[in-house]
Design an enzyme around this catalytic site. Structure first.
Site, PDB file in Angstrom:
ATOM      1  N   SER A 145       0.846  -1.192   0.000  1.00 14.78           N
ATOM      2  CA  SER A 145       0.000   0.000   0.000  1.00 14.78           C
ATOM      3  C   SER A 145       0.887   1.250   0.000  1.00 14.78           C
ATOM      4  O   SER A 145       1.708   1.433  -0.897  1.00 14.78           O
ATOM      5  CB  SER A 145      -0.947  -0.031   1.205  1.00 14.78           C
ATOM      6  OG  SER A 145      -1.930   0.957   1.107  1.00 14.78           O
ATOM      7  N   HIS A 197      -7.829  -5.143  -0.764  1.00 17.43           N
ATOM      8  CA  HIS A 197      -6.556  -4.493  -0.445  1.00 17.43           C
ATOM      9  C   HIS A 197      -5.655  -5.396   0.398  1.00 17.43           C
ATOM     10  O   HIS A 197      -4.443  -5.182   0.457  1.00 17.43           O
ATOM     11  CB  HIS A 197      -6.817  -3.175   0.271  1.00 17.43           C
ATOM     12  CG  HIS A 197      -5.618  -2.288   0.335  1.00 17.43           C
ATOM     13  ND1 HIS A 197      -4.849  -1.982  -0.767  1.00 17.43           N
ATOM     14  CD2 HIS A 197      -5.016  -1.645   1.377  1.00 17.43           C
ATOM     15  CE1 HIS A 197      -3.849  -1.191  -0.423  1.00 17.43           C
ATOM     16  NE2 HIS A 197      -3.928  -0.976   0.880  1.00 17.43           N
TER      17      HIS A 197
END
Length: 689
Positions: free
Chosen positions: A548, A663
Site C-alpha cells: 500500500s 486491499h
C-alpha cells in the site's frame, strides 16, 4: 450548433489522445477489460512458472498453510452480551465461519462453539465469493446484527440484517446494497445509514449523505439528516449505545485529517466549536474523549499536540470550555489505542516503540494507574465488556508468539488465556534496537532480528519492513511465516520506524506530509546505510518489502537508490502519483501526499513518483510486484502500469495479481499461504542464492 458540437467532440478526442501519448498504459486501469485480464494472465503464468518451480516453493507453501490453518491459533474473542463471538478460517472453512460460545466455556479453555453463519455455504448458495467484514450487534441483547459482506474482499460491502437467535438473515429485513458505506443501530427498528442513496458518492468513493431509516420503509425514503459535498472525503453517521443514552454522531471528513463533528440532539444537528483536525476517541461516563493533532488554547487551558482531553457531553453541546486533560505524551511516547469497560478507560501507550498499558477512572477528574502488563513488546487491546470490567488484550514481540490475556480493568489484574505456539526456535535469535541518523540529523529507531551467532561480515541476507505514512505505527510483531521462511533460512529481519508513522505521535507523522515527503524516504535510506555501515549486510544482500503506502515507499526506494537494494517486494502499491487521486479512494489521500493537479504541489510529488521516475539504463533490482484484481482501495492499475513500463524499458520484473482479496491481497488461508510463499521464494532467489 452542429459545428460547436463537432468542435467539442474533436477537442475531447484530442485530450484523450494526448493522455494516451503521455501514458500508453492507461488501458490497464480498466480493471476487468478482456485485454487487461489477458495481460494479467500472461504475467501471472510467467511469474508462477519461475517461482513455483523453485525447489523450496512446495515446502514453504506447505509450512505456510500449516501455520495459517493451525488449530493452535488463538480464537480471537469478541464479547457480545454473555457470549464470545469469533470468526474462524481453516482447511475445512476456507471462507470462514462466524461462531460463538459462552464466556464461561471460553475462559475455561474448552469453548463450546456453535456456528452462527457459514460463509462457504452462503457463498455457494448465492454464487458469490463472500468475505466477512464484521458485524455490529444490537445493544444490549445482541439478538440481531448488521452483517457486512464483501464480494471478493474489496472495501465495498452489502449490509444485511441477521437474526442471531434463529441464525438466519431476516426476511424483508434491513438491506443496504453494495457500497463503501456503513450502518449502525439506533434501536431495533431504526438505523443510521451512510451509503449511496442514488445521488452518487464523493470523489473519494465514500458516502456524502446520512439518513435515518425506519423499518418497513424504503431506503430511498429514509429521512435525510445530513448531506455533505462531492469534494468531501466522506460523510459517516453512527451511534454510540450506552445504558444511559444512545448518542447519534455524524462526522464530515473534508480530508483524511480534517473535518467536523455533529451530534443529533432532540432532532436537531449541533456542531460543537472544535479544531478541524481533532479526533473523537469515544464517549465514556458522559464524557466525550478527544485526541489533539495540534496545540489548542481553549478556555483557561493550553493543550499540546498529542494530548488526550475530555469534556462533559452536555457542556460540549453548549460550546463549553471545561476540558480536562487525561494524558500528555512526551517526545518519545504516543497514544496508540483506547477502549472502555463499565468503569475504566484503558489506554495503550507507546514509549520508544514499546507498549505500556494504563487504566484511568473518572470521578470528576481522571486518575491514572499503570497496569503491570508484559514489557518490551507490542500490546494490543481486544474486546471489552460494557456490562463489567472484563476485557482482553494481546502481547507479542518478534520472538514471543501472541498471547491472549483476560483482564479485570477495575483491579488491574489479568490472567493468561492462551499463547500461540511457536513455529520456529526463537531461543536461537536476538532482537536489538538501533538508531540511524537521517540526513537532517533526526534519529530513526529500527529493530534487528537475527541469529545469535550472526557474523558482522556484510554477507547476511537482510529484509527491511517499513511503512512511513498515515500515522500508522509499525510495532514488534511475531510472524511465524517470517520465522520459518526467512529467519530459519539464515535471513535477518529489520523493522524501521521512519517518520510518517505514529510511533511518536502526530508530530512524527506530520513531519513527512506533502512537500516534506522526501524526509520519509531519506529516513528509509539512512536505515539501509546504517545496516551496511555496521556490516550487518551489504547492497547485494539487502531487500525491502512494503504494501500500500509501503508499496509506494519501496517504489521510491528502488527508483531513487537502486544502489542500496537487490530485492524489492512491492505489494498493492501506489506508484503513479500523477493519477492516484483519480483512481478509487485516491482522492481521500491528498492531505497526506498533496494534489497532483495543482502545479506547485505536483512539483514536489513528481520528484519521487515511481511511475514517472523509472528510467532506462539504470541498475534496478528485479522487482516483484503483487496486487489484487478486487482491490477497490488502491487501484491495481498502479502495479500493472509499472510492470508494463519497466518491461518496455527492458527490465526484468515479476508480477502476480490475485483475482480476489481486496486491499489485503488474499481472502482465504490458501491464498495467503501462496502469496507469502511466492514472496519468500523470490527473496531467497535474490538474496540467498
Amino acid at each position: 450548433m452542429k459545428k460547436l458540437t463537432l468542435l467539442l467532440t474533436l477537442l475531447a478526442l484530442m485530450a484523450q489522445f494526448s493522455k494516451a501519448q503521455d501514458d500508453p498504459y492507461l488501458w490497464l486501469e480498466d480493471v476487468d477489460a478482456e485485454q487487461s485480464l489477458e495481460w494479467v494472465g500472461k504475467w501471472n503464468e510467467k511469474t508462477l512458472d519461475v517461482l513455483t518451480g523453485h525447489p523450496d516453493y512446495k515446502s514453504i507453501y506447505e509450512k505456510n498453510i500449516e501455520i495459517y490453518n493451525s488449530d493452535d491459533r488463538i480464537a480471537d474473542p469478541t464479547i457480545r452480551g454473555n457470549q464470545v463471538y469469533n470468526f474462524w478460517q481453516d482447511a475445512d472453512h476456507q471462507r470462514g465461519i462466524w461462531r460463538r460460545a459462552s464466556i464461561k466455556s471460553y475462559l475455561n479453555g474448552n469453548p463450546e462453539w456453535e456456528t452462527v453463519l457459514d460463509f462457504d455455504a452462503l457463498s455457494e448458495k448465492d454464487g458469490e465469493k463472500y468475505v466477512f467484514k464484521g458485524a455490529s450487534g444490537l445493544y444490549p441483547d445482541y439478538n440481531k446484527f448488521l452483517v457486512n459482506l464483501s464480494k471478493g474482499g474489496g472495501d465495498a460491502v452489502v449490509i444485511r440484517e441477521f437474526d442471531a437467535v434463529k441464525k438466519e438473515f431476516v426476511k424483508d429485513g434491513f438491506y443496504v446494497p453494495e457500497a463503501k458505506g456503513s450502518a449502525s443501530w439506533i434501536d431495533e427498528n431504526t438505523l443510521m445509514v451512510s451509503t449511496d442513496f442514488g445521488t452518487g458518492m464523493t470523489t473519494s468513493g465514500y458516502p456524502k449523505e446520512v439518513k435515518i431509516w425506519k423499518r418497513d420503509t424504503e431506503l430511498k425514503d429514509a429521512q435525510s439528516v445530513f448531506e455533505g459535498n462531492e469534494d468531501d472525503m466522506g460523510i459517516w453517521g453512527y451511534s454510540v449505545q450506552t445504558k444511559e443514552k444512545t448518542y447519534r454522531l455524524i462526522t464530515q471528513r473534508t480530508s483524511f485529517y480534517s473535518g467536523s463533528y455533529y451530534f443529533i440532539e432532540n432532532g436537531k444537528l449541533v456542531k460543537p466549536n472544535l479544531p478541524d483536525d481533532i479526533e473523537l476517541s469515544g464517549i465514556f461516563k458522559k464524557q466525550v474523549l478527544f485526541q489533539l493533532k495540534s496545540d489548542w488554547d481553549v478556555g483557561k487551558n493550553s493543550f499540546k499536540q498529542g494530548d488526550m482531553v475530555s469534556i462533559a457531553y452536555d457542556d460540549l453541546l453548549k460550546d463549553g470550555t471545561n476540558y480536562i486533560l487525561i494524558i500528555s505524551p512526551d517526545e518519545r511516547s504516543s497514544i496508540t489505542e483506547t477502549n472502555t469497560t463499565k468503569n475504566v478507560l484503558l489506554v495503550n501507550m507507546l514509549n520508544n516503540v514499546k507498549s505500556e498499558l494504563y487504566r484511568y477512572t473518572f470521578t470528576g477528574s481522571w486518575e491514572k494507574q499503570k497496569i503491570d502488563a508484559p514489557q518490551f513488546g507490542n500490546i494490543s487491546l481486544g474486546s471489552a465488556d460494557d456490562e463489567s470490567d472484563n476485557y482482553f488484550f494481546y502481547f507479542q514481540n518478534f520472538l514471543e508468539p501472541s498471547t491472549l490475556y483476560k483482564g479485570d480493568a477495575k483491579s488491574g489484574t489479568f490472567v493468561k488465556v492462551k499463547s500461540l505456539k511457536s513455529f520456529f526456535p526463537t531461543e536461537n535469535y536476538k532482537v536489538q534496537q538501533f538508531e540511524a541518523a537521517s540526513n537532517d540529523g533526526t534519529k530513526i529507531p529500527y529493530f534487528v532480528v537475527s541469529d545469535k551467532n550472526t557474523k558482522l561480515d556484510g554477507n547476511n541476507p537482510t529484509l527491511i519492513g517499513a511503512y512511513g505514512g498515515f500515522e500508522v505505527a509499525r510495532l514488534p510483531t511475531y510472524s511465524a511465516i517470517t520465522g520459518t521462511a526467512w529467519l530459519e533460512k539464515g535471513g535477518i529481519y529489520v523493522l524501521a520506524n521512519i517518520r510518517g508513522g505514529g510511533e511518536f505521535g502526530p508530530k512524527w507523522h506530520q513531519a513527512g506530509l506533502k512537500e516534506n515527503r522526501q524526509r520519509i524516504y531519506n529516513d528509509y535510506f539512512a536505515v539501509a546505510e546504517d545496516l551496511i555501515a555496521k556490516q550487518i549486510t551489504s547492497p547485494r544482500r539487502l531487500g525491502i518489502i512494503g504494501g500500500s503506502n509501503g508499496g509506494l515507499l519501496v517504489g521510491v526506494g528502488f527508483t531513487q537508490r537502486p544502489d542500496l537494494y537487490n530485492a524489492v517486494v512491492c505489494a498493492v502499491p501506489l506508484l503513479d502519483m500523477k493519477r492516484y487521486n483519480k483512481l478509487l479512494a485516491g482522492a481521500s489521500w491528498m492531505a497526506e501526499y498533496g494534489n497532483p493537479d495543482i502545479p506547485e504541489e505536483w512539483e514536489y510529488i513528481k520528484k519521487y513518483s515511481p511511475y514517472q521516475n523509472v528510467k532506462k539504463g539504470m541498475n534496478y533490482p528485479e522487482v516483484f510486484f503483487t496486487t489484487s484484481t478486487r482491490d477497490d482501495r488502491v487501484h491495481p492499475g498502479h502495479a500493472r502500469k509499472m510492470v508494463a513500463r519497466m518491461n518496455e524499458l527492458g527490465y526484468k520484473v515479476y508480477y502476480f495479481e490475485n483475482t480476489e482479496g481486496g486491499h489485503a491481497g488474499a481472502s482465504t488461508n490458501e491464498q495467503r499461504a501462496k502469496v507469502a510463499a511466492l514472496e519468500f521464494i523470490y527473496l531467497q532467489m535474490k538474496l540467498m542464492n
